[in-house]
Design a protein around this motif. Structure first.
Motif, short mmCIF file in Angstrom:
data_model
loop_
_atom_site.label_atom_id
_atom_site.label_comp_id
_atom_site.label_asym_id
_atom_site.label_seq_id
_atom_site.Cartn_x
_atom_site.Cartn_y
_atom_site.Cartn_z
N MET A 1 -12.89 10.87 -36.33
CA MET A 1 -12.90 10.99 -34.72
C MET A 1 -11.74 10.54 -34.25
N VAL A 2 -11.14 10.98 -33.21
CA VAL A 2 -9.94 10.55 -32.66
C VAL A 2 -10.07 9.90 -31.30
N SER A 3 -9.81 8.68 -31.10
CA SER A 3 -9.84 8.00 -29.84
C SER A 3 -8.72 8.22 -28.96
N LEU A 4 -8.91 8.45 -27.54
CA LEU A 4 -7.77 8.78 -26.74
C LEU A 4 -7.46 7.58 -25.95
N ALA A 5 -6.20 7.36 -25.90
CA ALA A 5 -5.81 6.10 -25.14
C ALA A 5 -4.75 6.80 -24.02
N ARG A 6 -5.40 7.26 -23.04
CA ARG A 6 -4.51 7.91 -22.02
C ARG A 6 -3.86 6.98 -21.08
N VAL A 7 -2.25 7.36 -20.96
CA VAL A 7 -1.52 6.61 -19.89
C VAL A 7 -0.78 7.43 -19.00
N SER A 8 -0.38 6.67 -18.04
CA SER A 8 0.52 7.46 -17.02
C SER A 8 1.79 8.34 -17.46
N ASP A 9 2.55 7.44 -18.18
CA ASP A 9 4.11 7.94 -18.66
C ASP A 9 4.32 7.30 -19.84
N LEU A 10 5.71 7.58 -20.27
CA LEU A 10 6.00 7.21 -21.60
C LEU A 10 6.21 5.71 -21.46
N ASN A 11 6.62 4.96 -20.42
CA ASN A 11 6.89 3.63 -20.40
C ASN A 11 5.55 2.73 -20.42
N GLU A 12 4.50 3.29 -19.90
CA GLU A 12 3.17 2.77 -19.95
C GLU A 12 2.69 2.81 -21.48
N THR A 194 3.25 12.92 -47.03
CA THR A 194 2.39 14.08 -46.93
C THR A 194 0.96 13.49 -46.25
N MET A 195 0.12 14.45 -46.04
CA MET A 195 -0.94 14.35 -45.27
C MET A 195 -1.93 13.38 -46.20
N PRO A 196 -1.96 13.51 -47.60
CA PRO A 196 -2.62 12.47 -48.66
C PRO A 196 -2.15 11.17 -48.18
N ALA A 197 -1.05 10.97 -47.98
CA ALA A 197 -0.56 9.57 -47.77
C ALA A 197 -0.68 9.07 -46.34
N ILE A 198 -0.61 9.83 -45.35
CA ILE A 198 -0.93 9.47 -44.01
C ILE A 198 -2.47 9.16 -44.16
N ASN A 199 -3.35 9.84 -44.52
CA ASN A 199 -4.69 9.76 -44.62
C ASN A 199 -5.28 8.68 -45.15
N SER A 200 -4.39 8.11 -46.35
CA SER A 200 -4.76 6.85 -46.98
C SER A 200 -4.54 5.66 -46.19
N SER A 201 -4.05 5.83 -44.67
CA SER A 201 -3.88 4.56 -43.92
C SER A 201 -5.20 4.07 -43.40
N GLY A 202 -5.38 2.89 -43.04
CA GLY A 202 -6.52 2.46 -42.55
C GLY A 202 -6.46 2.92 -40.93
N GLY A 233 -4.64 17.14 -38.39
CA GLY A 233 -5.34 16.90 -39.75
C GLY A 233 -5.07 15.51 -40.23
N VAL A 234 -4.65 14.62 -39.34
CA VAL A 234 -4.56 13.19 -39.71
C VAL A 234 -5.87 12.37 -39.06
N GLY A 235 -6.18 11.40 -40.05
CA GLY A 235 -7.39 10.57 -39.85
C GLY A 235 -7.47 9.31 -40.32
N THR A 237 -8.77 5.59 -42.21
CA THR A 237 -9.91 5.48 -42.71
C THR A 237 -10.95 4.46 -41.79
N LYS A 238 -10.05 3.62 -40.64
CA LYS A 238 -10.70 2.74 -39.65
C LYS A 238 -10.61 3.31 -38.33
N GLU A 239 -9.44 3.82 -38.06
CA GLU A 239 -9.57 4.44 -36.65
C GLU A 239 -8.41 5.66 -36.71
N THR A 240 -8.47 6.27 -35.62
CA THR A 240 -7.22 7.24 -35.60
C THR A 240 -7.23 7.31 -33.84
N VAL A 241 -5.87 7.14 -33.27
CA VAL A 241 -5.84 6.92 -31.98
C VAL A 241 -4.68 7.72 -31.51
#
Length: 253
Positions: A1-12, A194-202, A233-235, A237-241
């Motif tokens: 599940m993807v958590s959303l961290a919404r901000v006003s602009d690039l600086n924030e 690749t995707m397997p490498a990305i999704n090996s990430s905590g 397709g990214v996720g 193992t602990k969090e996806t933000v």
């Protein structure tokens, strides 16, 4: 599940992500990294948000050092961080298009990190398949259980690293590293995790800003097919933000 961290602009976005980066890495260093050896494995990304984050990390590290005696503050122990790169163009590090070169200029040369902790692709026009095979060996040697944090930028069509929609690279299921010889975004020759490498990430963090990325951001949040929208397709193992600016969030509803 993807958590959303919404901000006003690039600086924030840069401000929030940089402070959360320091908090996360220091927490991992104190509580035990993914490999249980006290070393933290981090994958860096390029792009406007990615490079902006690195610049801010360098500034915060310098500020922490300057005030360390009078007012100790939270600071990353860079001697216990190993750095990897999500992808690289087939150019030397001195070239302006090199992701490693940009990271060195904006962050790595400004912090106390051992050279042996920086794992670049070493590209300089050589055979891409051989370079990919060598970097896979590097990843498996220094991050056999995956990465603690993988930072990602995202293109308007949803590409991450050098994984573009409807390509062999985004469909790869086993290899951790692949050569890309016909990237739709120049330069054409690259090597990528690749995707397997990305999704090996905590933890996987997407840093996304710009109105042109609104459709891709919406695809991420609705878990669209990765072959169509690679970022979806990214996720971790602990969090996806997903760190997302308001102008890139217009299609979220």
């Amino acid at each position: 599940m993807v958590s959303l961290a919404r901000v006003s602009d690039l600086n924030e976005l840069i401000t929030l992500a940089s402070r959360r980066f320091i908090e996360t890495i220091t927490q991992i260093q104190f509580s035990g990294a993914l490999h249980g050896d006290g070393l933290v494995r981090v994958v860096l990304t390029g792009g406007g948000a990615g490079i902006g984050l690195l610049k801010e990390l360098a500034r915060l590290d310098a500020a922490a050092e300057a005030q360390s005696e009078s007012f100790p503050t939270l600071r990353v122990d860079w001697s216990r961080v190993h750095i990897f790169f999500g992808d690289e163009r087939n150019v030397p590090v001195s070239h302006q298009d090199s992701n490693e070169g940009q990271a060195r200029d904006t962050l790595l040369k400004h912090i106390s990190i051992p050279e042996g902790n920086i794992h670049g692709y070493g590209l300089n026009g050589q055979d891409l398949d051989e370079a990919a095979a060598e970097y896979e060996k590097t990843v498996r040697r220094h991050a056999p259980d995956g990465f603690d944090l993988h930072l990602l930028g995202m293109g308007g069509e949803g590409h991450i690293n050098s994984l573009f929609p409807h390509t062999d690279a985004v469909r790869e299921k086993e290899k951790l590293v692949m050569a890309v010889k016909d990237s739709p975004k120049p330069p054409a020759e690259r090597v990528t995790l690749t995707m397997p490498a990305i999704n090996s990430s905590g933890r996987v963090w997407l840093l996304v800003a710009g109105a042109e990325k609104a459709s891709a951001a919406a695809a991420v949040m609705r878990s669209a097919e990765a072959v169509d929208w690679p970022a979806a397709g990214v996720g971790g193992t602990k969090e996806t933000v997903l760190f997302l600016t308001d102008d890139a969030a217009t299609e979220l509803g």
